[in-house]
Design an enzyme around this catalytic site. Structure first.
Site, mmCIF file in Angstrom:
data_model
loop_
_atom_site.group_PDB
_atom_site.id
_atom_site.type_symbol
_atom_site.label_atom_id
_atom_site.label_comp_id
_atom_site.label_asym_id
_atom_site.label_seq_id
_atom_site.Cartn_x
_atom_site.Cartn_y
_atom_site.Cartn_z
ATOM 1 N N HIS A 13 45.722 37.730 38.500
ATOM 2 C CA HIS A 13 44.864 37.702 37.521
ATOM 3 C C HIS A 13 43.739 36.485 36.011
ATOM 4 C CE1 HIS A 13 40.296 36.672 40.525
ATOM 5 N NE2 HIS A 13 40.492 36.913 39.337
ATOM 6 N N GLY A 37 34.123 31.148 42.472
ATOM 7 C CA GLY A 37 33.381 31.178 42.808
ATOM 8 C C GLY A 37 31.777 32.279 43.400
ATOM 9 N N HIS A 92 38.827 34.670 45.718
ATOM 10 C CA HIS A 92 38.031 35.521 45.257
ATOM 11 C C HIS A 92 37.435 36.136 46.966
ATOM 12 C CE1 HIS A 92 39.409 33.694 40.924
ATOM 13 N NE2 HIS A 92 38.566 34.641 41.593
ATOM 14 N N GLU A 138 34.358 41.101 46.077
ATOM 15 C CA GLU A 138 33.841 40.693 44.480
ATOM 16 C C GLU A 138 32.362 41.213 44.257
ATOM 17 O OE1 GLU A 138 34.005 39.363 39.942
ATOM 18 O OE2 GLU A 138 34.967 37.786 41.131
#
Length: 371
Positions: free
Chosen positions: A31, A189, A216, A219
């Site tokens: 990543h 994003g 993603h 997070e």
């Protein structure tokens, strides 16, 4: 490649590795954002070529500006940093240079395999086609790998922006390039308000094409984002995934109870692409010592260690791993476990993954542990 046989062994209390040993250890990175890892001097030079105004006049002060902006606690200011890196990556030679230097910097840090991601759609402002962007990145990666003399293998991950509507186009681009340097697909994003299911058609297409993708998730947003990424979209890996800790309860007596989602992630060995320094900057964790990576490692989740944005976080794989050594007392055996986890989880064919584990990772750690 059995997870059960590759577990941390720090209970034997061997000595903690030095920073020099961590730097020398073979490392695997899953990543890392291409537009988040530029050299400040390169930004200064490329900006001068195109007349782009920067917030600082020289490389040293620009590097400080990036670090201060990323540490400011302001998401707006953090995102502003990418305005400048993306702005100087709008033509083929510039993109190829950035890609080549990325490989050089990773190789110098002891990285032996890396998957570097970026969003092709962000590099077409001056008329480049998506295909030309990918070709420029590959040109740079090829040059960097050649210069490293076979010490590193680097593959592309093509990212679609979750607030845009080009994910199918980027997914098709990933398939078109998958035998020419592209290993997989990603979306990135803002998570809140832009769930991964908005791009379900792209993920279903990739599954039909037997392709690999990471998402993603977990997070800046919590468990629903992780649940959708896995159960609706079929993600092979979770980008960050740090908020899976929200589904784990640790009682006062130290006993641990996993919720249904956390248990599923662990049972299925879904890799977590954890980026400690970045997670601290974005508020997903307060410090290395308080990062959920410690708990998740103890519970034997498929944890991997990553950099995310090397420029913004002023970091490297050595810095990330040594930070964990200092925070949790991890040993070389533990770092070897993280590294094998990452290599097992890479979007390379099985035989290529196994070769790197058996011929590079294991011998490299064995030499350090013996020496």
């Amino acid at each position: 490649m059995n997870d059960v046989t590759e577990t941390p062994t720090s209970t034997a209390v061997p000595a903690r590795p030095t920073r020099e040993q961590v730097h020398a250890a073979p490392k695997v990175l899953l990543h890392d954002h291409l537009d988040g890892g530029l050299r400040p001097q390169t930004i200064v030079e490329l900006a001068a070529e195109i007349g782009h105004e920067l917030p600082a006049p020289d490389a040293e002060s620009l590097g400080r500006w990036f670090a201060e902006s990323a540490d400011s606690g302001s998401l707006v200011r953090y995102l502003e940093t990418f305005d400048h890196t993306v702005a100087v990556m709008q033509n083929g030679p510039a993109i190829a240079r950035v890609a080549r230097e990325c490989v050089e910097d990773l190789a110098a840090d002891g990285v032996v395999y890396a998957e570097v991601r970026y969003a092709p759609e962000q590099h077409v402002a001056n008329g480049m086609t998506l295909d030309e962007v990918v070709a420029a990145v590959q040109e740079g990666f090829d040059a960097g790998m050649a210069a490293a003399g076979g010490r590193i293998v680097v593959r592309q991950l093509l990212t679609a922006m979750r607030h845009q509507a080009r994910s199918m186009e980027i997914a098709e681009l990933a398939i078109a390039w998958r035998d020419r340097g592209v290993a997989g697909f990603d979306i990135a994003g803002a998570e809140a308000g832009f769930p991964p299911t908005r791009h379900l058609d792209a993920f279903e297409y990739l599954q039909r094409e037997n392709a690999h993708f990471t998402i993603h998730a977990g997070e800046a947003f919590g468990l629903p984002s992780i649940w959708e990424a896995i159960q609706w979209c079929g993600a092979d890996r979770l980008g960050h995934g740090v908020r899976i800790a929200d589904d784990i309860t640790v009682a006062d007596d130290g006993s641990v109870e996993l919720g249904r989602l956390a248990a599923y992630v662990r049972d299925k060995r879904i890799p977590l692409e954890m980026c400690p320094s970045s997670n601290i900057q974005t508020g997903a964790a307060s410090s290395f010592a308080e990062h959920p990576i410690g708990l998740l490692t103890d519970l034997r989740f498929r944890v991997t260690v990553n950099t995310d944005n090397r420029l913004m976080s002023q970091t490297s794989m050595t810095k990330e791993m040594f930070g964990l050594v200092e925070a949790f007392g991890y040993t070389l055996e533990d770092l070897r476990w993280f590294t094998i986890n990452a290599m097992k989880s890479a979007f390379l064919p099985f035989d290529e993954r196994l070769k790197i584990i058996d011929e590079v990772v294991k011998p490299g750690y064995a030499a350090l542990i013996a020496g």
